[in-house]
Scaffold this motif. Structure first.
Motif, PDB file in Angstrom:
ATOM      1  N   SER A   8      45.149  59.383  38.530  1.00 20.13           N
ATOM      2  CA  SER A   8      45.776  60.662  38.862  1.00 20.13           C
ATOM      3  C   SER A   8      47.262  60.580  38.594  1.00 20.13           C
ATOM      4  O   SER A   8      47.884  59.522  38.742  1.00 20.13           O
ATOM      5  N   ILE A   9      47.828  61.672  38.161  1.00 14.84           N
ATOM      6  CA  ILE A   9      49.265  61.757  38.038  1.00 14.84           C
ATOM      7  C   ILE A   9      49.727  63.027  38.734  1.00 14.84           C
ATOM      8  O   ILE A   9      49.014  64.011  38.770  1.00 14.84           O
ATOM      9  N   ALA A  10      50.878  62.975  39.319  1.00 20.95           N
ATOM     10  CA  ALA A  10      51.376  64.150  40.029  1.00 20.95           C
ATOM     11  C   ALA A  10      52.830  64.403  39.645  1.00 20.95           C
ATOM     12  O   ALA A  10      53.602  63.470  39.466  1.00 20.95           O
ATOM     13  N   LEU A  31      60.557  74.133  44.827  1.00 22.80           N
ATOM     14  CA  LEU A  31      60.793  75.567  44.690  1.00 22.80           C
ATOM     15  C   LEU A  31      61.866  75.959  45.699  1.00 22.80           C
ATOM     16  O   LEU A  31      61.714  75.753  46.897  1.00 22.80           O
ATOM     17  N   THR A  32      62.961  76.516  45.225  1.00 23.92           N
ATOM     18  CA  THR A  32      64.073  76.830  46.103  1.00 23.92           C
ATOM     19  C   THR A  32      64.398  78.306  46.047  1.00 23.92           C
ATOM     20  O   THR A  32      64.059  79.014  45.105  1.00 23.92           O
ATOM     21  N   GLY A  33      65.101  78.751  47.090  1.00 25.93           N
ATOM     22  CA  GLY A  33      65.558  80.133  47.122  1.00 25.93           C
ATOM     23  C   GLY A  33      64.474  81.099  47.511  1.00 25.93           C
ATOM     24  O   GLY A  33      63.320  80.760  47.693  1.00 25.93           O
ATOM     25  N   ARG A  71      50.131  72.561  45.662  1.00 24.62           N
ATOM     26  CA  ARG A  71      49.951  71.700  44.500  1.00 24.62           C
ATOM     27  C   ARG A  71      48.635  72.072  43.822  1.00 24.62           C
ATOM     28  O   ARG A  71      47.591  72.136  44.462  1.00 24.62           O
ATOM     29  N   LEU A  72      48.683  72.335  42.526  1.00 25.01           N
ATOM     30  CA  LEU A  72      47.490  72.689  41.759  1.00 25.01           C
ATOM     31  C   LEU A  72      46.723  71.426  41.407  1.00 25.01           C
ATOM     32  O   LEU A  72      47.295  70.471  40.877  1.00 25.01           O
ATOM     33  N   GLU A 129      56.722  76.708  36.903  1.00 25.20           N
ATOM     34  CA  GLU A 129      57.343  75.938  37.977  1.00 25.20           C
ATOM     35  C   GLU A 129      56.320  75.644  39.082  1.00 25.20           C
ATOM     36  O   GLU A 129      56.602  75.791  40.275  1.00 25.20           O
ATOM     37  N   GLN A 130      55.126  75.234  38.647  1.00 24.01           N
ATOM     38  CA  GLN A 130      54.018  74.980  39.557  1.00 24.01           C
ATOM     39  C   GLN A 130      53.784  73.480  39.727  1.00 24.01           C
ATOM     40  O   GLN A 130      53.474  72.786  38.757  1.00 24.01           O
ATOM     41  N   PRO A 131      53.925  72.943  40.948  1.00 27.26           N
ATOM     42  CA  PRO A 131      53.577  71.534  41.191  1.00 27.26           C
ATOM     43  C   PRO A 131      52.088  71.302  40.945  1.00 27.26           C
ATOM     44  O   PRO A 131      51.267  72.189  41.202  1.00 27.26           O
ATOM     45  N   TYR A 132      51.738  70.121  40.467  1.00 31.53           N
ATOM     46  CA  TYR A 132      50.342  69.888  40.104  1.00 31.53           C
ATOM     47  C   TYR A 132      49.947  68.421  40.214  1.00 31.53           C
ATOM     48  O   TYR A 132      50.803  67.529  40.282  1.00 31.53           O
ATOM     49  N   GLN A 133      48.657  68.195  40.179  1.00 29.57           N
ATOM     50  CA  GLN A 133      48.093  66.851  40.074  1.00 29.57           C
ATOM     51  C   GLN A 133      46.909  66.906  39.116  1.00 29.57           C
ATOM     52  O   GLN A 133      46.034  67.768  39.252  1.00 29.57           O
TER      53      GLN A 133
END
Length: 235
Positions: free
Chosen positions: A6-8, A13-15, A28-29, A63-67
């Motif tokens: 797995s990689i992440a 995400l700010t503001g 996290r997707l 700008e979507q965090p994912y794994q």
């Protein structure tokens, strides 16, 4: 049992705009995929390939965090169906997958071809479908297509190398595969191209399947994903 890799990538995400986006997206997707050279593969503990780069591009635009998790292809689909993963890639469209998931716009493409030992099998003959044993990657869209269209399929190879070995050993008369994947595998195995015949079947787009539960929970996500994928078209 093969250990999953797995990689992440975690993005902050700010503001106010970031907070609004977070409300409509998962923290996290989670996407599953298979080892499928040259689209996605592992090298020195890192996931690489054109498919990986395409997905990274889309999620960077969003700008979507994912794994990303690499596992067997049939398991990647099952994990999406039961809800452990949000989706799987790269996949072609079929009605079986539509029962539990929703297809994105294409992010890549593939060509399907028959591969056989030169001079031993006439793909275009009338007896080919009725009498010749064939194979495709187990759990793939090509594998389901063979069954649906009445071809003789009893083998369940789980890698392109296993498919080619079935053909070379005479256990099947032909295999149905992705051009880029099979040709790279032929090269890796050191097989002479002159020993192999190739007959084009069709072209198929490749995209991402997201589970229906995920799409229902985040109804705007797929719209944003498709919009971002258009920006990564030339990548």
């Amino acid at each position: 049992m093969k250990q999953w890799l797995s990689i992440a990538l975690m993005l902050t995400l700010t503001g106010a705009s970031g907070s609004a986006l977070a409300d409509n997206r998962p923290e996290r997707l989670l996407l599953a995929t298979q080892e499928w050279f040259p689209y996605q593969y592992q090298e020195n503990g890192e996931m690489k390939g054109s498919g990986i780069e395409k997905i990274k591009c889309v999620l960077k635009v969003m700008e979507q965090p994912y794994q990303l998790t690499m596992t067997r292809w049939d398991r990647a689909q099952l994990l999406t169906e039961v809800g452990t993963q949000h989706g799987f890639f790269l996949a072609s469209h079929n009605v079986k997958r539509d029962e539990y998931a929703v297809y994105s716009l294409p992010v890549s493409e593939q060509n399907w071809s028959w591969f056989s030992l030169s001079g031993l099998t006439d793909i275009n003959s009338k007896m080919f479908k009725r009498q010749i044993e064939v194979a495709a990657l187990f759990g793939s869209n090509k594998w389901f297509w063979l069954h649906k269209n009445g071809y003789r399929v009893t083998k369940n190879p789980r890698s392109p190398k296993a498919m080619l070995e079935l053909m070379l050993n005479g256990e099947v008369g032909a295999i149905l595969g992705n051009d880029a994947v099979i040709e790279e595998t032929i090269k890796k195995m050191g097989i002479s191209y002159r020993a192999i015949s190739k007959t084009r079947v069709q072209s198929q787009p490749l995209g991402v399947y997201f589970s229906k539960a995920f799409v229902e929970k985040y109804p705007q996500f797929l719209v944003e994903f498709n919009r971002a994928s258009k920006q990564c078209k030339g990548n």
